[in-house]
Every structure is written in C-alpha cells, then in structure tokens.
Design an enzyme around this catalytic site. Structure first.
Site, PDB file in Angstrom:
ATOM      1  N   SER A   1       7.541  68.072 111.367  1.00  0.00           N
ATOM      2  CA  SER A   1       7.884  66.648 111.309  1.00  0.00           C
ATOM      3  C   SER A   1       8.345  66.186 109.940  1.00  0.00           C
ATOM      4  O   SER A   1       8.743  65.026 109.791  1.00  0.00           O
ATOM      5  CB  SER A   1       6.677  65.808 111.757  1.00  0.00           C
ATOM      6  OG  SER A   1       6.393  66.049 113.122  1.00  0.00           O
TER       7      SER A   1
ATOM      8  N   GLU B   1      -0.599  99.520  49.310  1.00  0.00           N
ATOM      9  CA  GLU B   1       0.683 100.156  49.608  1.00  0.00           C
ATOM     10  C   GLU B   1       1.597 100.304  48.388  1.00  0.00           C
ATOM     11  O   GLU B   1       2.378 101.250  48.320  1.00  0.00           O
ATOM     12  CB  GLU B   1       1.410  99.363  50.710  1.00  0.00           C
ATOM     13  CG  GLU B   1       0.697  99.330  52.035  1.00  0.00           C
ATOM     14  CD  GLU B   1       0.551 100.704  52.665  1.00  0.00           C
ATOM     15  OE1 GLU B   1       1.482 101.537  52.523  1.00  0.00           O
ATOM     16  OE2 GLU B   1      -0.501 100.960  53.267  1.00  0.00           O
TER      17      GLU B   1
END
Length: 865
Positions: A487, A86
């Site tokens: 319950s 680059e």
C-alpha cells in the site's frame, strides 16, 4: 723528513684518487638515480577517511595506516628519541655521516660482516622512497648520492618531517601519528615518554620490536632508546628510571571510529572507487564528508535494531546457539535436536573460566549482541560469563519474553521459570536493553530491515541503514533490495487520480470486486485488509483507511497506461511496474531509497530531486576537491526563482548571485499538496467520536506517540505480510522503513498474546507493536522504527506546515456525499480543492445522513493488542 714527504704525497694522491673515483662513480650511476624533486610535492599513501556531515569519523579505508603530521605537531621528546637513536648528528652532517661510515668500516674489518649500515635519517628516507632494504654495496652507494641530493633540495626540518611520516612502524602503521593510534589508541600529543620511546625504537625492525608481537624485545629496545636520550642529555636519570619500568599498555587499536555506520561508509567507498579507482581511493588521503548528521544516523541505526528485536522477541525464542556442557534445557525434542544433536550423549563437565574466555574470544559479536555462556540457572534469573570476561546476572525481566518459537505464526507457552528457557553450559546471545537499562537474553533477529531518511528539498540523504549488521550481511537492503511495496504505492495512485479529475471529496464505492478472467475461467477478487467494506466513501478517507478495492477502482478510472506514466514521474522505472491491476495494490518491487525519493516529491511540492550522500571531497590538507551542487526544490513561498543582487565587485559593478540549480517540476504544487493532505489523514484520522463520525487512519500510532500536527504518512503491507513498509514526512524530513525476511517466500506471520511484553509498559510499548496480537502488518512492524527514528530526528524541530499553494480553494462539504452543504455541524467539514474542481451541487435532504441519528454499527478499527 724523507718518510714524511712520501707519506703526505701518498695521502694526497689517495685522496685525489678517491675523489676522482667518487666523482666517476657518481657520473656512472647518475642515469640510474631517481629524481628527488618529487619530494617537494610528495603525496604520502594516506587512507581514505569518511566523515559525517558534522565531522564525526565513520570509517577508514586503506591497507596502510597513516596520519600525516607537521613537525610542529609532533611532541619534542619523540623527535629527540628518534634523533638520539637513529641519527644523533642529523643537524650537523650533509646527509652522510662520515663518522658513522668510519664506524661501520671498522666494524666490517673487525667482524667481516655488514652489521652496521651507518645510515643517517636522510639516507633512510632515500631508501624508503626510492630503494630496497637489500644490504648491497651498490644500493648503499646509490643511497648516499640520493641523500646528498635530498639535502640540497630540502631543509633539515622538511627531511625530518617526511621521515617521521613515511617510516614503517609495524602492523600497517606508517609514520609516528599512525603508530600512536595503532599501538596505544591515542593522539600523538597524549603519549607518555615510555610510549614515545617505544615508537622511536621501532624503525630498526618494526615487525619484531613492536610491543604487540614481542613485548620483551620491545621493552629491551625501549631501554636502549631511553639510554641514548639520557646520554644526549634529553632526559634525567629519574625520567629514565620511571619510563624504563612503565607499563605502556600496548594493544592493537583500529581506526578511531567515532560512529560505526558500515552500510553508509561502504556506499561512500564504492562511490570513491567509481570516481578515482581502488588504488587512488585507498591511498590518496581523501577526506569524504557525507550529507548525514551523526545524530540522525545513530538514531536510525538504533531504531532499526530495536525494532527488529521487538519483532523477533514477540515471535519467541529459538534456543541457545550451542550446548557446551550439562543437561539440555526443557524444550521440545525438535528444537533440541536442531540446537545440539541427540539428547542421549553424556554431557561434558562444566568449563573453567579460562576455557570459557578462550572459547568466547573466538566467537563473533554483532553490536549490540554479544556471546555469553550460562554458568548458573536460578528460579527466575541466570548467571552468565560474557565475552568481556564479566560475570553478569540476568533477571526475570530479561528472560520472561522467551517463550518457545514454534513457527512464524505459532508461539509456545510463556515460561514459568528460567529452567524453562536455558540450562548451564548454553552458549547464548545477550544484549543491553537501553530502555530497560539491564542485560537481557537475546538472539540474532531472523527478519531484516532498512531505513532511508532524506531532505526532500534537495535530496540529501540524512540517514541510511541497510540491515541489522553489515558484518553479518553486506547486502544493503536500503539501496539494493527490490521488494513489493504494498500500500505504499497508493499515494502515487491517488496523485494520478487527482490529475484525472478526481478530488479529495470524490465518492468511490468501497465494495468487493469480482472480476472473471474469460480465458482462464478464474476470478480476481482483491480484498480490503481487514475485510471491512464501507460502501460509498470519500477519496480522502479511502487513502487514510488504505482501502484496496478503492485503489483498484481509481486505477480503472485513470487507466493503466496513464497510471504507469504518472508513476514514472516519481522516478519509478516503468519496466519495474507490472502491467496489470495488481499495480494499484503495490505489486511493484522497489528499493526503500526509490520509495523515499518518490515521497520526497510529494513533500517538496512536486519537484524531482535526486538523492545524494556525499557533500564534498577534500584532500589530506583539507582543500576541497569536489563539492556537491544538488538541484533543489524552490521555496514554495516564491512564485518564480529570481536572480538576486549580492553586492559589488572591485570595479563597483553590481554582481548577481547565481541562483541554485532547480529540480524539474514533475507534478503540480496543488497535486502534491492534496496528496500530502490525504497522507496526513492516514495518521490523523477524522470526525467526531461522540457523533459516530470518527475514524482512524492506518498510521494512527504516529499521531498518538509523537503528538505533532505536521506529520503525513502511509503504511504498506503485501500479501501474506512478506513485506511491510511505512513512509512518512514531517519537520522537513522524509523517511521510509521496511521490514521483511531476506527469504522472500517467508511471511512475517502472526503472534499470540505475551503478557510479559504487555506488562513492561502497557501504553507505549504496546502502541509500538511489540506486544500486539494477530497478523503482522506495516503499522505494527515497520512503523515503530519510523516513529522511533522520527521522534529523535524531530526533537526540538518546530512543526512545518506546507503552505497552501496558489490555485487551491476550500469549501464546506457533506461528509457522507462529498457535496456542498450549508450545515456547520459534525456532518460537514472544510475540504481543499483545485480551483474549478470543487463540487457545484448541494446535498439534498433525501441524501443527507447523520450518523449520530442512525443505528449504524461502529466502524471496525485495527486492534491495539
């Protein structure tokens, strides 16, 4: 000389004009140039990560994948590859490479096209942060000036570090750290030279040069990168040849999730959106640490999944997902038509492996379930082709459970051979059975389940599971499903009774209730389950046996309004509680999280802790942004929380430590202790078998399988077994499990004997309920998940007995009457009382009953099989 002077003058004048033009252009567009000062404190768009308490990655949220890295953490060969490709003169130019500009200008003159942009790394950084990719002269001019500004503001290393973390590299990967994970599933330091060169070649055109979208172009680009590295002297010829021909094995990888816990992660995601908003939550780089240890979460998920498969398998096999070829398996016409349509169609030919692989690749999987296709059926085994492309053999142990499912209450005959179950060409589910260590035929469970575990001392969630698979249903049943608790409500009813003068030795009549409604002319007849009535019974025993009619009589003794007020102390919304006597039997609808929170108050001595699941939030640099400060239950051994001195400050002054915020006390410590004692009896039972005083609590399996003395719990089953529960505590942990159908009208049903499931392991598996016979209930459906989870969670954890609080006394009572006794044999026991409520009368000889000397029928206990 007459030509030299004009020529020098021309170049000087041109340069001066050029400089003036550049300066003028700079001042002309300067108002449009963004400030690059933000780069000093730039926040990259980093996804949110969710971790367990011990730092295990659970999930990641955010469109962009980014793993911010410091330059020193990026391998040198990768940096060299990027620079060579680059911007080889990056450390030499001032942000704009004049040689590169000249090269681009010559290319423009010779080709007439803007084919080369001459962009340096600094210019690319400027474009990525502030500009678009449009190839226009003005954009290039702005890019140049911004690059000069950046070079003045940041060092070369800072610019390169920003670039390597910011650059887009395809497949939503931003930065080299994310690219390493997305393409190769590796930490960046573990990449090979070939893989680094592949990543370094992506910035030019990430969408078309990546190895997933276009492998051949990616290989060509990699070779160019390696050639540039060779030219710059970064690698040798041998390294070039080896890396250029390497198979990099690229494929798309997800985030490095170490433990998939999607229900829990989704809770964290929703909370973060509430706090910060969606965009900030997904891009702010937050690291969210939860209160859940990874081992407990894993154990909870495995317990829920295994428990649902156990329930599902004992109710029978519903048949293959689809028939792809060959004759149908010999199942009923009704089941066959539901699965594959008319039986008269001409069966297609068997598929090739390639066609099967393509078909299975398109099918969803829900761990631990995987799609597969039956390729051969033998006498008592089958061969299948799996989604992973493997040919697997499933033996009879993995098939014999699959008797036909007829309804939730009826199952067909046990199969005699594999052809009774499936045929070649059947698309089926398979799963690996960890306990049997083999693959087996399976199916997606119809029933749903949930589990919540909490630290009762501070409300920290320790595990949470909202269903079988988040990817099949995102509905979190642990926090969103309000189901009738059955319950499971009774310990809170009994706690209210203790507040209103009842004791563990109070005698209540366990006899049928017939209440006529004058207005409707109908009678309400609450029944015990099973329908066994013991007559006068102590309150401790009544809760242990889960006597329904006793619970109703306690409600009447306390009063409905007072009971609702008492239940509200446990965090239950009074508006969610029905205002009739069915409340005593659990007609209220609550979420598993609400139930677990209520039981935590009983476990911690009466303090209303609030559940929380986020321990802290950090930024991407690990700095703490928020830390949970939960209100905690005081140490039960400390009478009053006190301020303690923690040392001296710089001036020598004593500094006091700030005491933690204490949760409010909503029930007394004696009340919580006695309620827990009754819940302990529900697991432990009591009495002496040989003396005919022995009885079992409804949660006896926990005692049998876990062999701990510090457990307390309560089963819960609603009418027609539409909802089943088990909640319990021990070892400093509270957990609640629930099982039911999402379709609230559907009952969990009944099962008949399945000899194959019994033969797998006659003791452990049958006690866990997967081979039982009869109606489903909380003890058989929900409790096994609780036992599996708590067995793992409490492994190595010492037993923790709650201390007897101040104000509790013990006296010896008669087991039959609850009165004082001087006997010390099997007819008596020591019992706890709040001081001042202990019985004052001794049992009379006329009242005394010795079960050993009576010709009484043995008490009915629940069936094991």
């Amino acid at each position: 000389m007459k030509y030299v002077k004009p020529l020098v003058l021309f170049f000087f004048t041109s340069a001066l004009i050029g400089i003036i033009c550049v300066i003028s252009l700079y001042f002309y567009i300067r108002p449009e140039l963004p400030s690059v000062a933000i780069l000093k404190d730039v926040r990259l768009q980093t996804p949110m990560k969710v971790y367990s308490q011990d730092g295990v990655l659970l999930s990641q949220f955010g469109v962009k994948r980014r793993i911010p890295l410091e330059l020193k953490d990026i391998p040198k060969p990768l940096i060299q590859a990027v620079l060579a490709t680059e911007d080889s003169r990056f450390y030499e130019h001032p942000g704009v490479d004049l040689i590169g500009v000249a090269r681009a200008f010559v290319n423009l003159l010779t080709t007439g096209e803007k084919g080369q942009g001459a962009s340096t790394i600094t210019m690319q950084l400027a474009r990525n942060f502030f500009l678009s990719r449009e190839k226009a002269w003005m954009r290039k001019v702005k890019e140049t000036f911004i690059a000069w500004h950046i070079e003045k503001l940041l060092s070369k290393d800072e610019i390169l570090e920003l670039y390597l973390n910011k650059i887009e590299l395809g497949h939503r990967a931003f930065g080299v750290g994310a690219a390493a994970q997305v393409y190769f599933g590796k930490d960046i330091k573990d990449l090979t030279l070939a893989q680094m060169a592949t990543i370094a070649g992506l910035p030019q055109a990430p969408s078309v040069l990546n190895p997933i979208s276009n492998l051949s172009r990616s290989q060509q680009r990699r070779r160019i990168v390696l050639a540039r590295m060779l030219d710059e002297g970064y690698i040798s010829q041998a390294e070039f040849q080896q890396a250029a021909g390497e198979d990099i094995k690229a494929r798309k990888h997800g985030a490095e999730i170490e433990l998939s816990a999607p229900y829990l992660a989704d809770m964290a995601y929703s909370e973060m959106i509430t706090r910060y908003g969606r965009e900030e939550a997904e891009t702010g780089g937050f690291q969210v640490y939860l209160t859940v240890p990874s081992d407990l979460q894993r154990a909870a998920q495995q317990a829920v999944i295994r428990n649902l498969h156990d329930y599902d398998e004992r109710h029978g096999y519903r048949g293959p997902i689809k028939r792809l070829w060959n004759a149908p398996a010999p199942v009923s016409d009704e089941v066959a038509s539901d699965v594959a349509g008319p039986l008269t169609e001409e069966p297609p030919a068997a598929w090739s492996q390639q066609r099967m692989a393509e078909y299975l690749a398109e099918q969803a999987s829900y761990h631990p379930l995987y799609p597969a296709i039956v390729t051969r059926v033998d006498e008592q085994s089958i061969q299948v082709f799996s989604q992973q492309g493997e040919t697997l053999q499933i033996g009879w142990d993995g098939l014999a459970w699959a008797r036909p499912f007829i309804s939730d209450t009826v199952q067909g005959d046990e199969p005699k051979n594999a052809a009774d179950i499936v045929s070649p060409g059947a698309h089926i589910w398979i799963r690996f059975n960890d306990e049997l260590q083999q693959w087996q035929l399976s199916q997606f469970p119809d029933a749903s389940g949930a589990l919540v575990a909490m630290d009762p001392d501070n409300g920290a969630i320790r595990a949470i599971v909202g269903g079988y698979s988040f990817y099949q249903s995102q509905f979190n049943r642990a926090t969103q499903a309000k189901r009738q608790v059955g319950s499971n409500i009774k310990p809170f009813v009994y706690s209210a009774a203790l507040e209103n003068g009842y004791t563990l030795a109070s005698i209540i009549n366990d006899a049928p209730i017939n209440q006529l409604n004058q207005s409707s002319g109908t009678a309400w007849r609450p029944k015990n389950s099973p329908e066994v009535y013991d007559g006068p019974i102590r309150m401790r025993v009544a809760l242990g046996k889960s006597k329904n009619v006793v619970s109703v009589r306690l409600l009447r003794g306390v009063g409905l309004d007072q009971l609702i007020q008492h239940l509200a102390k446990f965090g239950f919304n009074p508006h969610d509680l029905p205002r009739d006597e069915s409340l005593a039997l659990g007609s209220a609808s609550l979420t598993p999280l609400e139930v677990a929170t209520g039981f935590s108050i009983i476990a911690n001595g009466g303090y209303a802790v609030r559940p929380y699941f986020i321990d802290r939030i950090e930024d991407e640099r690990g700095e703490i942004l928020w830390q949970a400060e939960p209100a905690v239950a005081p140490d039960p051994m400390t009478a009053q929380p006190e301020m303690t001195m923690s040392g001296q400050d710089e001036d020598g002054e004593l500094v006091s430590s700030v005491p933690p915020s204490y949760a409010p006390s909503v029930i007394s410590a004696p009340n919580a202790f006695l309620t827990r004692e009754m819940m302990h009896t529900a697991i432990e039972g009591g009495g002496n078998w040989s003396k005919k005083t022995y009885w079992q609590g409804t949660g006896w399996r926990a005692k049998t399988l876990m062999n701990r003395e510090d457990l307390a719990g309560k089963t819960g089953t609603t009418n027609d077994s539409k909802d089943t529960w088990f909640s319990g505590m021990g070892g400093g942990l509270v957990a609640t499990t629930w099982v039911g159908f999402d379709d609230m009208s559907r009952s969990l049903g009944r099962t008949s004997r399945n000899q194959h499931l019994i033969n797998r392991n006659p003791q452990k598996f049958n006690w866990m309920g997967n081979a039982m016979v009869g109606g489903e209930d909380g003890a058989r459906v929900a409790q096994p998940a609780w036992i599996r989870f708590m067995s793992r969670a409490l492994e190595g954890v010492p037993e923790q007995y709650p201390p007897v609080p101040e104000g509790i006394v013990t006296v010896r009572i008669d087991r039959s009457t609850g009165k004082l006794t001087q006997r010390t044999d099997h007819t008596s026991r020591f019992e706890y009382f709040i001081k001042g409520t202990e019985p004052q009368q001794y049992v009379d000889e006329e009242e005394f009953v010795d079960p050993f000397e009576q010709d009484l029928p043995q008490e009915q206990t629940e069936d094991i099989f």
